[in-house]
Design a protein around this motif. Structure first.
Motif, PDB file in Angstrom:
ATOM      1  N   GLY A 282       0.504  -0.935  -0.150  1.00 20.28           N
ATOM      2  CA  GLY A 282       0.138   0.295  -0.690  1.00 20.28           C
ATOM      3  C   GLY A 282       1.294   1.275  -0.083  1.00 20.28           C
ATOM      4  O   GLY A 282       1.648   1.397  -0.223  1.00 20.28           O
ATOM      5  N   ILE A 283       0.101   2.047  -0.068  1.00 13.34           N
ATOM      6  CA  ILE A 283       0.767   3.867  -0.194  1.00 13.34           C
ATOM      7  C   ILE A 283       0.385   4.365   1.155  1.00 13.34           C
ATOM      8  O   ILE A 283      -0.525   4.675   2.208  1.00 13.34           O
ATOM      9  N   LEU A 284       1.814   5.172   2.167  1.00 18.71           N
ATOM     10  CA  LEU A 284       1.222   5.677   3.224  1.00 18.71           C
ATOM     11  C   LEU A 284       1.552   7.100   2.788  1.00 18.71           C
ATOM     12  O   LEU A 284       2.958   7.976   2.593  1.00 18.71           O
ATOM     13  N   THR A 285       0.811   8.010   3.203  1.00 13.64           N
ATOM     14  CA  THR A 285       0.279   9.606   2.771  1.00 13.64           C
ATOM     15  C   THR A 285       0.790  10.788   4.276  1.00 13.64           C
ATOM     16  O   THR A 285       0.082  10.026   4.887  1.00 13.64           O
ATOM     17  N   ASP A 286       2.237  11.716   3.976  1.00 14.80           N
ATOM     18  CA  ASP A 286       2.308  11.980   5.201  1.00 14.80           C
ATOM     19  C   ASP A 286       1.103  13.079   5.063  1.00 14.80           C
ATOM     20  O   ASP A 286       0.717  13.654   4.284  1.00 14.80           O
ATOM     21  N   MET A 287       2.436  14.336   6.250  1.00 14.47           N
ATOM     22  CA  MET A 287       1.222  15.556   6.209  1.00 14.47           C
ATOM     23  C   MET A 287       1.586  16.412   5.037  1.00 14.47           C
ATOM     24  O   MET A 287       0.602  17.224   4.651  1.00 14.47           O
ATOM     25  N   GLU A 288       3.104  16.220   4.630  1.00 16.36           N
ATOM     26  CA  GLU A 288       3.516  17.049   3.349  1.00 16.36           C
ATOM     27  C   GLU A 288       3.406  16.291   1.831  1.00 16.36           C
ATOM     28  O   GLU A 288       3.394  17.082   0.929  1.00 16.36           O
ATOM     29  N   GLY A 289       2.240  15.267   1.952  1.00 14.23           N
ATOM     30  CA  GLY A 289       1.517  14.357   0.323  1.00 14.23           C
ATOM     31  C   GLY A 289       2.997  13.823   0.082  1.00 14.23           C
ATOM     32  O   GLY A 289       2.953  13.302  -1.151  1.00 14.23           O
ATOM     33  N   ASN A 290       3.944  14.127   0.674  1.00 18.29           N
ATOM     34  CA  ASN A 290       4.706  11.959  -0.275  1.00 18.29           C
ATOM     35  C   ASN A 290       4.210  10.988   0.186  1.00 18.29           C
ATOM     36  O   ASN A 290       3.553  10.538   1.648  1.00 18.29           O
ATOM     37  N   MET A 291       4.168  10.379  -0.902  1.00 19.96           N
ATOM     38  CA  MET A 291       3.600   8.776  -0.222  1.00 19.96           C
ATOM     39  C   MET A 291       4.524   8.102  -0.233  1.00 19.96           C
ATOM     40  O   MET A 291       5.630   7.850  -1.886  1.00 19.96           O
ATOM     41  N   MET A 292       4.976   6.839   0.679  1.00 22.69           N
ATOM     42  CA  MET A 292       6.068   6.354   0.818  1.00 22.69           C
ATOM     43  C   MET A 292       5.313   4.889   0.439  1.00 22.69           C
ATOM     44  O   MET A 292       4.399   4.580   2.170  1.00 22.69           O
ATOM     45  N   PRO A 293       5.832   4.023   0.289  1.00 20.93           N
ATOM     46  CA  PRO A 293       5.635   2.652  -0.453  1.00 20.93           C
ATOM     47  C   PRO A 293       5.456   1.980   0.846  1.00 20.93           C
ATOM     48  O   PRO A 293       6.300   1.947   2.436  1.00 20.93           O
ATOM     49  N   LEU A 305       8.671   0.046   5.674  1.00 21.42           N
ATOM     50  CA  LEU A 305       8.754   1.355   5.120  1.00 21.42           C
ATOM     51  C   LEU A 305       9.850   1.706   3.772  1.00 21.42           C
ATOM     52  O   LEU A 305       9.846   2.154   4.508  1.00 21.42           O
ATOM     53  N   TYR A 306       9.267   2.397   3.196  1.00 22.31           N
ATOM     54  CA  TYR A 306      10.125   3.057   2.116  1.00 22.31           C
ATOM     55  C   TYR A 306       9.769   4.163   2.021  1.00 22.31           C
ATOM     56  O   TYR A 306       9.133   4.784   1.956  1.00 22.31           O
ATOM     57  N   ASN A 307      11.389   4.374   1.638  1.00 20.91           N
ATOM     58  CA  ASN A 307      11.346   6.618   0.977  1.00 20.91           C
ATOM     59  C   ASN A 307      10.510   6.191   0.163  1.00 20.91           C
ATOM     60  O   ASN A 307      10.136   5.730  -0.700  1.00 20.91           O
ATOM     61  N   ALA A 308      10.182   7.567   0.290  1.00 17.10           N
ATOM     62  CA  ALA A 308       9.249   8.340  -1.294  1.00 17.10           C
ATOM     63  C   ALA A 308      10.223   8.190  -1.945  1.00 17.10           C
ATOM     64  O   ALA A 308       9.420   8.482  -3.350  1.00 17.10           O
ATOM     65  N   HIS A 309      11.608   8.711  -1.932  1.00 21.76           N
ATOM     66  CA  HIS A 309      12.630   9.191  -2.677  1.00 21.76           C
ATOM     67  C   HIS A 309      12.739   7.773  -3.098  1.00 21.76           C
ATOM     68  O   HIS A 309      13.553   7.287  -2.235  1.00 21.76           O
ATOM     69  N   VAL A 310      14.078   7.815  -4.811  1.00 15.82           N
ATOM     70  CA  VAL A 310      14.621   6.668  -4.588  1.00 15.82           C
ATOM     71  C   VAL A 310      16.037   7.095  -4.682  1.00 15.82           C
ATOM     72  O   VAL A 310      16.207   7.991  -4.878  1.00 15.82           O
ATOM     73  N   THR A 311      16.425   6.504  -3.736  1.00 17.73           N
ATOM     74  CA  THR A 311      17.923   7.161  -3.960  1.00 17.73           C
ATOM     75  C   THR A 311      19.408   6.241  -5.170  1.00 17.73           C
ATOM     76  O   THR A 311      18.395   4.911  -5.151  1.00 17.73           O
TER      77      THR A 311
END
Length: 375
Positions: A282-293, A305-311
């Motif tokens: 699924g996707i967890l969305t924080d208060m700033e709109g970042n979507m973390m798988p 819980l994965y980072n919204a950004h890919v390194t």
């Protein structure tokens, strides 16, 4: 081709990936071509993906890797074909630089085993590892993937009865002739290495980034405990990675970093029930709109819980190679087969010296701590 596809059981396929993948690359074998012995070889999915010869008709897949938007304005050098990409076995059977791909799904495995740059396949026990190993066997049965060195990656968290089950399953896989190595993630797994080497003499032991190779002392300690190849910590700046640390070690050039491992089940928290045994994502969305798988690993009763950004260090591959590591790693998590293929094509071209952009459009990229670290 039909036999190859029959050999992959239905449970080893992800139906959600098929319609997109086949629609984008549909280049079916015609009836005339089936009877023509001189016809161009077509891959198992009905198209020529570059490993089976030159693409003579239809879409040229080699340029797709430059569709992504680079975060720092890098531009491609142009139309570099797959034939000009890096070939680790160009100078013999022993590659100058190894490339490992960690996979969780059969789709990622299918892309990895056909990636010309891949020398090592790390099959993660937190994913569908039996299906992934089945695909490798199927490929080798048809004369492909002979060069791959397969290792199993142990779970991040395992305790109680599940730990005993994991160790029993790991021992079953370690004595499998297909498996040549094991990747450890925790100190308690490191304590089992001596017993595993008695079960399977010659097995290669790698350590994951979670074992924190942060300095030369850590590298010496890991080698003393029979770890042949450690993974340099992603939290280091490039200036902090010394030659002694990089020698014999992996450097990760592409991954969606895990931010947290939790025993809480997000699906059960939201819906009140379910998830157990289903490995729901699924996707967890924080208060700033970042979507973390978020990926549930029901076999070992935890969620990642994965980072919204890919390194990604693909655009600075030349800087990575200056460290002279044992090899580079690509860790797949949420990627589809198509996305995995694009990432590996980009890596092959970067290793050959081309200037590349990030492979996937719409993905938010970061270089992590590589240049400036934590401020």
């Amino acid at each position: 081709v039909r036999e190859w596809r029959r050999s992959v059981p239905q449970w080893a396929r992800d139906s959600r990936d098929e319609p997109i993948y086949e629609k984008e690359y549909e280049d079916p074998v015609t009836e005339d071509a089936e009877d023509d012995t001189d016809a161009e070889y077509v891959g198992p999915d009905g198209y020529n993906n570059g490993m089976f010869g030159d693409v003579s008709d239809g879409e040229d897949l080699s340029d797709d890797v430059f569709d992504g938007d680079a975060t720092d304005g890098d531009a491609s050098e142009g139309d570099m074909s797959d034939a000009d990409a890096y070939d680790p076995f160009e100078n013999g059977d022993v590659p100058d630089l190894r490339c490992a791909v960690s996979v969780l799904t059969p789709e990622q495995t299918e892309a990895a085993v056909r990636g010309r740059v891949v020398t090592d396949l790390f099959v993660d026990m937190e994913g569908a590892y039996d299906a992934c190993l089945h695909i490798v066997r199927a490929e080798q049965g048809f004369g492909a993937a002979k060069h791959l060195r397969v290792s199993i990656v142990l779970p991040r968290v395992c305790k109680g009865k599940r730990r005993e089950q994991m160790l029993a399953e790991a021992e079953r896989l370690i004595v499998d002739p297909l498996v040549e190595g094991v990747v450890i993630r925790t100190p308690d797994q490191l304590a089992e290495v001596g017993r595993w080497k008695m079960l399977r003499p010659g097995i290669i032991v790698h350590s994951d980034g979670s074992m924190y190779l942060m300095n030369e002392e850590a590298g010496r300690w890991l080698r003393e405990h029979e770890v042949e190849h450690a993974t340099v910590s992603a939290e280091l700046r490039r200036s902090e990675i010394t030659q002694a640390m990089a020698d014999g070690s992996w450097i990760t050039v592409y991954e969606r970093c895990p931010l947290m491992v939790s025993e809480q089940c997000p699906h059960r928290t939201v819906h009140g029930s379910g998830s157990c045994g289903k490995d729901i994502a699924g996707i967890l969305t924080d208060m700033e709109g970042n979507m973390m798988p978020v990926q549930s690993v029901c076999r070992y009763c935890h969620s990642i819980l994965y980072n919204a950004h890919v390194t990604s260090l693909l655009t600075v591959t030349a800087e990575v190679l200056q460290k002279e590591p044992y090899g580079v790693r690509v860790n797949c998590s949420t990627e589809s087969r198509r996305e995995t293929d694009l990432i590996l094509r980009t890596l092959a071209k970067a290793l050959a010296g081309a200037t590349v952009t990030e492979p996937l459009p719409g993905v938010r990229y970061t270089k992590g701590h590589w240049r400036r670290g934590v401020e």
